[in-house]
Design an enzyme around this catalytic site. Structure first.
Site, PDB file in Angstrom:
ATOM      1  CG  ASP A   1      -4.573   8.427  -2.388  1.00 24.41           C
ATOM      2  OD1 ASP A   1      -4.172   7.380  -2.929  1.00 24.41           O
ATOM      3  OD2 ASP A   1      -4.944   8.483  -1.190  1.00 24.41           O
TER       4      ASP A   1
ATOM      5  CE1 TYR B   1      -7.573   7.486   4.104  1.00 25.70           C
ATOM      6  CE2 TYR B   1      -7.579   8.819   2.107  1.00 25.70           C
ATOM      7  CZ  TYR B   1      -6.945   7.925   2.948  1.00 25.70           C
ATOM      8  OH  TYR B   1      -5.687   7.480   2.643  1.00 25.70           O
TER       9      TYR B   1
ATOM     10  CE  LYS C   1      -5.344   4.870  -0.175  1.00 24.15           C
ATOM     11  NZ  LYS C   1      -5.966   6.191  -0.414  1.00 24.15           N
TER      12      LYS C   1
ATOM     13  CG  HIS D   1      -7.190   1.817   3.315  1.00 23.40           C
ATOM     14  ND1 HIS D   1      -8.136   2.798   3.403  1.00 23.40           N
ATOM     15  CD2 HIS D   1      -6.037   2.385   3.744  1.00 23.40           C
ATOM     16  CE1 HIS D   1      -7.586   3.916   3.858  1.00 23.40           C
ATOM     17  NE2 HIS D   1      -6.309   3.679   4.078  1.00 23.40           N
TER      18      HIS D   1
END
Length: 308
Positions: free
Chosen positions: A49, A54, A83, A116
């Site tokens: 994931d 990120y 996401k 997200h």
């Protein structure tokens, strides 16, 4: 003996089989993400994931491809989630930018694509774009993250596809009871981010007593609790011994009394929520920048070659 948790899947509402346990890479640099992904896959993990937000999709993509080669696996053996970045939300922006995410991940499709955060005024259009990506086969399943009951109601009112997953903060200290019940009624699976609940949960004396009884760590007890609650779980670690230990929860079970004890720790206190999160109004209003640029090794891993 094979780790049955890492082999177990759950059938999502669209029929796709999703592993119940995987690796998360939040707050990992591209180097850390690449290494932890390779370590996890080597040790039997089949679900990864990540997210554009990120800033480590390039590292994850490198780690995936390297692990596929090193472990003689095929792409279809893995389940990869990413996401839609908050700054990319909206119909056309989602469609334009998702192909770049696939490029960074070195993939031709994602297994699960999530919104997200529910960025106000944009998430409905983002969802419409994701439906298009799903119909085109660029993603095998679509879902959401950090959506409360109202946000889910908004998607349901669109009379289109419902999310198959809602990834929420879930652990002994926040168990999302009302939302969990609503999701069950809609056929939306719960997936946990922050499944261990941080230091407060890991040092809780009641959980420690249960751990001592089973000869397990508090982390393993919490992850077993999440599993027995029927929650898909993606703990993050950059250390091989912890990656292995996190998944070793198939050789014990929590009793009804032990489950009740942990359920009794629920505070419904979120560590982050979108009303207080800078991104909930979108990048134009907040000036928050794309976190992809925050890791200096992003371009390095985007261009890094795989040695066959």
């Amino acid at each position: 003996m094979a780790n049955t948790i890492l082999q177990e899947t759950t059938k999502l509402s669209n029929g796709v089989e999703m592993p119940v346990f995987g690796l998360g890479v939040w707050k990992s640099s591209n180097k850390e993400a690449a290494e932890s992904v390779q370590t996890a896959i080597k040790n039997g993990y089949r679900m990864i994931d990540t997210a554009k937000q990120y800033g480590n999709e390039a590292g994850v993509g490198y780690g995936i491809q390297k692990a596929l080669v090193d472990n003689h696996l095929n792409r279809k053996d893995l389940f990869v989630t990413t996401k839609i970045f908050n700054g990319d939300q909206g119909y056309l922006s989602t469609l334009r930018n998702f192909d770049k995410q696939l490029e960074a991940l070195r993939l031709t499709y994602a297994d699960l694509l999530l919104i997200h955060w529910p960025v106000e005024g944009k998430y409905e259009d983002t969802w419409t774009a994701m439906e298009k990506l799903y119909k085109e086969g660029k993603v095998r399943a679509i879902g959401v993250s950090n959506f409360d009951e109202k946000n889910l109601d908004d998607i349901e009112k669109m009379h289109r596809l419902m999310p198959v997953v809602n990834q929420m903060e879930f652990n002994p200290l926040i168990q999302e009871e009302h939302l969990f019940n609503k999701m069950n009624g809609l056929g939306v699976a719960m997936e946990a981010w922050s499944p261990l609940g941080g230091g407060e949960a890991l040092s809780n004396p009641d959980i420690q007593a249960i751990a001592d009884k089973h000869g397990k760590s508090t982390a393993q007890v919490i992850l077993r609790f999440d599993y027995q609650m029927g929650v898909i779980t993606i703990p993050k670690s950059a250390h091989e011994e912890r990656i292995i230990a996190n998944s070793q929860i198939d050789d014990f079970a929590l009793s009804e009394d032990e489950m009740a004890t942990i359920k009794g720790l629920n505070k419904e206190q979120r560590s982050i929520w979108h009303q207080d999160f800078a991104w909930h109004k979108g990048s134009e209003e907040t000036g928050v920048k794309d976190e992809v640029s925050s890791w200096p090794d992003y371009d390095e891993y985007l261009e890094k070659k795989i040695t066959y």
